[in-house]
Write an enzyme that holds these catalytic residues in place. Structure first.
Site, PDB file in Angstrom:
ATOM      1  N   GLY A 105      26.068  34.034  36.763  1.00  0.00           N
ATOM      2  CA  GLY A 105      27.437  33.790  36.343  1.00  0.00           C
ATOM      3  C   GLY A 105      27.457  32.825  35.176  1.00  0.00           C
ATOM      4  O   GLY A 105      26.501  32.075  34.944  1.00  0.00           O
ATOM      5  N   CYS A 106      28.557  32.833  34.428  1.00  0.00           N
ATOM      6  CA  CYS A 106      28.633  31.981  33.240  1.00  0.00           C
ATOM      7  C   CYS A 106      28.662  30.504  33.607  1.00  0.00           C
ATOM      8  O   CYS A 106      27.903  29.700  33.052  1.00  0.00           O
ATOM      9  CB  CYS A 106      29.843  32.360  32.396  1.00  0.00           C
ATOM     10  SG  CYS A 106      31.376  32.511  33.327  1.00  0.00           S
TER      11      CYS A 106
END
Lengths: 319, 319, 319, 319
Positions: free
Chosen positions: B124-125
């Protein structure tokens, strides 16, 4: 009130962002009238019905109260001059915020001391939001002073004033976001700590990190509070609700968090809370939002002025 | 490498922000060539030299590796289909990030496991930035696990995808800033905690609060780290410097803090630190910035793909 | 091309927005290598793998070609110096745009003259978009020279450079839009008119009004063209299509109008047309968009350099 | 005026951007009081001291006047219903703007017809600015009707309403700029032409091209006017000055051009002019700016309502 009975007000430093906001708000104030406004660079121009002049001079005598939006370090001298001429004053700079000479003008907290004050130091924008969010918890002994309170604060660029520094060019700020003065180096920290201690006895550690947002105005602070005991969201909201029940300029959210938009162009602080799951010790996240130019500066100065003058507290303001 | 030897790549979900970024980056990749790209709504259009199709179908057989930018919950099925057809895959959705079936693709940390991986779950970012900032400290036993790590993270709106929800309209996001999912409710938290524990043994508490920034892209995380012992700034920078000395996509700042601008359109994480004054117990503020669409998604997926295929790790990327 | 055969390039004025863009683009250029980059204020810093120096000095001898992004009025002297030392040059300032000494570097139009040029004047950003939009119509005698061509152009703020003037502060530009230099006072007009006449014989009147957009980069020009005869949209698009059929950096839209987003970070002009209903005399609205820092400056300079050096024209560029 | 004598006002469609602005402005109106406000999606919420309800129902009887901010095509039915119940109405939609049934509410132009009007059609935002800029010139026979008037207009996104369409997402609008509805396809053109002809006899051709700005609010129109004779800037300014000498909501600039910022949150049109050099036939560039939500919608509706009710024309408004 009719126009003849309007209180004559002088404005010092009317060309910066805060000074402009003062004129904008005073223009629709039903009980006050601007009798002069000084502005070094913009002298000769007309703003919101007022001719900007280089210096107050003789006009000082006509004002009953003076609001100074001059820069830090410059303001004190002119405010002292106005005081020497017998004028009451609200100083929006940082010059008197730690001085015993002035009453600290966090209206909701220091209201009883304002009516008789000759000189009021208007709070800094960051402390205004943080104090209104933290004081109710501190006064209820809910903050665990053995753990640090962490405050991540984000402000629009008008907080930095109108000086043309390269880092505030549109080409640098747009599509950008950054912290500045991390590590408790920001000048607002002493004001914040001194006021917290004076008004609630809180003497715990704070970690304050301001950030620069790509917006023109507004401050949002995400405040991480270590608690002395577990409380649920409704209880936390209830504490704020009770403390601020009669306050026209404080909005306590229920089951929601504030955003900048809720407060822009309003003399309002909006406060919302969230409990924190998946941690071993009790915590609360409190989020507070203000318009840095209104409740964080010009609006609160007028709110203070209204109390000093016995006018309705929100006259001229939209809360 | 000549064009005949380019690795044939398939892209699933090419019309969202991440999918578009994949096509943009692959278009200039010297060792890879897109052989198909699916996009439900934009099928029939041409983007960066590729015709978008509704479904991979027969084309699947021509790809050596498949990158999926399909939505969470949807991606798994199509990735399994590609795997069943014998294709290797990088899944950019959350579907496999907590699954033992996939290798977690935080390139700088899990590189040795990537070369032989058949299925890579792209991180995930938010976790990408947080993990690259926290793991060096955790691995050096510098984080005091009895105190909470507080992470305030702010993301541009492309992080929310292209679904037309009212809260992501320009009229709502511009001149605004707000927290969302406060109180550890964000779905990235389990990924973050699980990876921290797996890669460093860290099992302390985290408080994670994401915010929405009025910018199109970029993530900046302000990470408040309680330390087991006092270290000064140079020492902290030195630790990062040592861990990341050979990393082309990690920039350790010295005496400065990163801003979003430092990393936009780059496959880079920038990390800076500040020590914290006026507090009783040792602390460090760490700030990490990435472009959420590049190092936080499409760029890291290509970086992972390059490692899987034995290509130069930064081929097609600007770090 | 291998690294040993890369052409050595010098950059003058690397710290402004255009200079930074030159370094960003040259960093990934497969056939060129920056051997020095000057920058007065940022000397000593490192950008995209290049150490910025105060003056070119001895390094000048090592460069085969020099690109100057120095300010108007300053650039000429340094470019002459490089020329005197036997270096070829592309000047991105306005200093040589009207001079017979230099070849005007509007690549798609003046390409045949570039290969042998010793000195190339890179076009202004506004003229680049306007000329690529107007020349095909002018060359087909489609513009009614007895009526005025009206051009409303809007540019992002990087077009104004990095000088810290108050009017370019974020607090002034955000949530704002304004014309500047209305009434044909902009310095780009003579360049535009002279080039139109030289390349097509067009000598009609132009009304050029530039506007300042609250975006960091990009130019969009809405061009109102009085026609000598009625043509429908498909015919107009066909004319552009024919003229630009082999051009990698010109995109002719069909049944659509370009937006800034179509061209950002690309060395591309995008052109779209609309016929005008409910008017008595034939007219066409042409809209052209470029990234002012790429096709409007640094990108086109590299495109010109590539032609001068016999490299592939789009080497290092994304069109 | 005291609170008991406030005129009871009903608001239809209070949840869109225009409806919200109506509530914001009416909240501080000294002579009016909102007795109901309808809002389909936001029914049950409270805004600016008013509880939003699904339908007016019985409350309609309590209102003396109804302001409708319902969408085009929907508004007419509800306004007719209010009219049938004997209520006066200002319709902010396009539904009655071309209808002989309603008085067109361009206050400065049609004021004498408003006092007795039962139904007022509030002008479109684009026509408001264009008409106030063009009518003084047309009425003085200064516009050459044999040549086209070219209007390039740019609007902030609130002009498009709050419907969540993909093209109005922040990720699409920020850092972007584009024309839409080029070629005289915009629905505001008939309103503009009909009003120009009715109020001044002007029947020349117009070319109207609207653009979408990355700002939340505001409209700026750059209007290219072919003149029947040469006039200098002071003369042009003098014409506007004379026509608008007693108008509180029109600002004529002298030697300057307006920007969006001059008019935001104000019920004002700002007009500036520039003569055009280097052209054979006389021309004038006129630039007009309004806040699309205030003078372009809610503010002008209240201005019209004030005239209808015999209240001070700018009551509740900041011009």
């Amino acid at each position: 009130m009719n126009i003849n009975s309007r209180v004559p007000v002088g404005v010092l430093g009317a060309s910066g962002y805060v000074g402009q906001e003062l004129l904008r708000l005073l223009a629709r104030h039903p009980g006050a009238s601007v009798v002069f406004a000084t502005a070094e660079s913009a002298a000769g121009e007309r703003r919101d019905g007022v001719d900007l002049v280089r210096a107050a001079d003789a006009a000082l005598a006509r004002a009953e109260i003076v609001l100074s939006a001059l820069p830090h370090g410059v303001s004190a001298r002119y405010v002292q001059e106005a005081r020497a001429a017998g004028r009451r004053a609200v100083d929006l700079s940082a010059d008197f915020r730690l001085s015993p000479e002035a009453v600290y003008g966090l209206t909701e907290v220091t209201r009883p001391r304002l009516a008789a004050a000759e000189l009021v130091a208007n709070p800094g924008c960051y402390p205004t939001a943080a104090l209104l969010a933290l004081l109710p918890l501190a006064q209820h002994d809910l903050i665990d002073q053995s753990r640090e309170v962490v405050i991540d604060a984000a402000s629009g660029v008008t907080g930095a004033g109108r000086n043309p520094k390269p880092e505030f060019l549109f080409g640098e700020v747009a599509e950008n976001f950054r912290a500045y003065a991390a590590g408790n180096e920001h000048r607002h920290l002493p004001e914040l700590k001194a006021t917290l201690e004076r008004e609630s006895g809180f003497a715990g550690d704070l970690v304050f990190t301001p950030h620069l947002l790509p917006v023109t105005r507004g401050i949002l602070e995400t405040i991480h509070v270590p608690l002395t005991r577990v409380i649920d969201r409704a209880t936390a909201e209830g504490i704020y609700e009770t403390v601020y029940v009669d306050e026209p300029c404080v909005e306590v959210l229920h089951g929601a968090l504030p955003s900048l938009r809720d407060v822009l162009y309003r003399n309002r602080v909006a406060i919302g809370v969230a409990t924190v799951a998946h941690v071993r010790r009790p915590r609360l996240t409190v989020i507070a939002a203000i318009d840095n130019l209104v409740k964080g500066a010009a609006g609160q100065a007028i709110q203070n002025m209204n109390v000093m003058l016995g006018l309705p507290e929100t006259a001229g303001l939209v809360c």
